[in-house]
Enzyme design. Structure first.
Site, short mmCIF file in Angstrom:
data_model
loop_
_atom_site.label_atom_id
_atom_site.label_comp_id
_atom_site.label_asym_id
_atom_site.label_seq_id
_atom_site.Cartn_x
_atom_site.Cartn_y
_atom_site.Cartn_z
N GLU A 52 6.31 -37.79 44.57
CA GLU A 52 7.09 -38.29 43.43
C GLU A 52 6.44 -39.51 42.80
O GLU A 52 6.39 -39.65 41.57
CB GLU A 52 8.51 -38.65 43.88
N CYS A 77 12.64 -38.99 49.83
CA CYS A 77 13.03 -39.81 50.97
C CYS A 77 13.94 -40.95 50.51
O CYS A 77 13.87 -41.43 49.37
CB CYS A 77 11.80 -40.36 51.69
N THR A 200 -11.06 -18.90 80.05
CA THR A 200 -11.78 -18.92 78.77
C THR A 200 -12.71 -20.12 78.70
O THR A 200 -13.86 -20.01 78.25
CB THR A 200 -10.78 -18.97 77.60
#
Length: 348
Positions: A52, A77, A200
């Site tokens: 904003e 906010c 892995t």
């Protein structure tokens, strides 16, 4: 619909902040006066101005603000964080109409910004393209509502559903093409952390870094119950922050943190709690098959990417299996590879 058109532009703008705004959400804003866009902006980087603010700063003639509409993908906010409240700025600039995509799930906002704007006499519309706006910030929503990272599972499999041959020290079968490998690295750049299992780590010795895409390296996470992995592996090179979950006590080393958990209990909830406390908002799980299946079996996942390779292996390590209850939302073709995206569980 006019409002949806401008909200789609907000979403497009917001995506420019990906990889830079976490742990904040991606947000875009557009200011419209007399059917014309006079300003727009997005949240560029965590700690810097919100969408904003950037949109308002981009307006050349501020006198137009008093008869404009500001569109924003997420509720402005209302609290002081690293920046002042955006709701206060909108009121200060006398913008009379605010169109919002979705309400902020963050407890310090959660409707307070909307109420502050309405208390100031502003017209506030909420819920324009709400589903799309929530999808945009799905990682932020998951982290703040479920108190765990947003979890993405990813694997490559052959046409006959194997992810590798059975091996002890041979190199893994390469199922990805150069283009799909680039997409994997893009996913890494978008994640806060990346996780593999012990097998892995031992067999593949992966670096788990971002190399074929632009972006920061995710935090590396590995399971090593008995601390048996050799320190010659890339995971212990100290180049990237790494977390090792183990049953043993061990002092931290250069860029390597050891977290002790109880392996006689379900380990995944314990790991999620640690990652939440570490403010890790998104997790990419790349393997192996057993680790991926454990996430699936405990229904601890949000989205899955499956890379389908046209070749057949005939035998080897079976690919993870996922319930047919989840349909594919997208299927994209890259060379001869197919990428399938399974709907996120949070969307159901």
């Amino acid at each position: 619909m006019e409002e949806e058109k401008y909200m789609r532009r907000c979403i497009e703008l917001a995506k420019n902040g990906q990889c830079n705004v976490a742990p904040n959400p991606m947000v875009g804003a557009v200011i419209v006066c007399d059917g014309r866009i006079i300003g727009e902006g997005y949240h560029i980087r965590c700690g810097e101005a919100h969408a904003e603010v950037n949109a308002i700063r981009s307006v050349k003639d501020e006198s137009l603000l008093s008869r404009s509409t500001i569109y924003v993908s997420l509720e402005p906010c209302s609290h002081y964080g690293k920046t002042p409240p955006c709701a206060d700025l909108i009121i200060e600039k006398q913008i009379p109409r605010i169109v919002i995509g979705c309400q902020d799930p963050f407890s310090q906002v959660a409707g307070r910004g909307i109420q502050k704007l309405r208390d100031a006499g502003r017209e506030v519309i909420v819920g324009v393209l709400e589903k799309e706006c929530r999808h945009l910030i799905r990682r932020f929503i998951t982290f703040n509502t479920l108190h765990r990272p947003f979890i993405t599972l990813k694997w490559a499999e052959s046409a006959d559903h194997f992810i590798d041959i059975e091996r002890t020290d041979d190199k893994p079968v390469v199922l990805s093409s150069p283009l799909s490998s680039m997409l994997v690295h893009k996913k890494r750049a978008e994640a806060d952390a990346i996780m593999v299992g012990r097998r892995t780590a031992l067999l593949d010795n992966p670096s788990l870094t971002v190399r074929n895409w632009y972006g920061r390296n995710p935090i590396r996470i590995v399971l090593d119950r008995a601390l048996s992995l050799p320190h010659s592996l890339h995971l212990f090179d100290g180049e990237v922050s790494t977390i090792v979950f183990t049953a043993e006590k061990h002092s931290d080393e250069k860029n390597v943190t050891y977290k002790t958990i109880d392996f006689t209990q379900d380990v995944l909830p314990q790991i999620m709690e640690v990652l939440y406390q570490q403010k890790i908002q998104s997790l990419l799980v790349e393997g192996g098959s057993q680790l991926l299946q454990s996430f699936i079996d405990t229904e601890l996942w949000d989205e899955v990417y499956i890379e389908k390779c046209p070749c057949k292996l005939n035998s080897g390590v079976k690919a993870p299996e996922i319930s047919d209850n989840f349909s594919y939302s997208t299927e994209e073709h890259f060379d001869r590879q197919i990428w399938r995206y399974v709907f996120g569980r949070w969307l159901k």
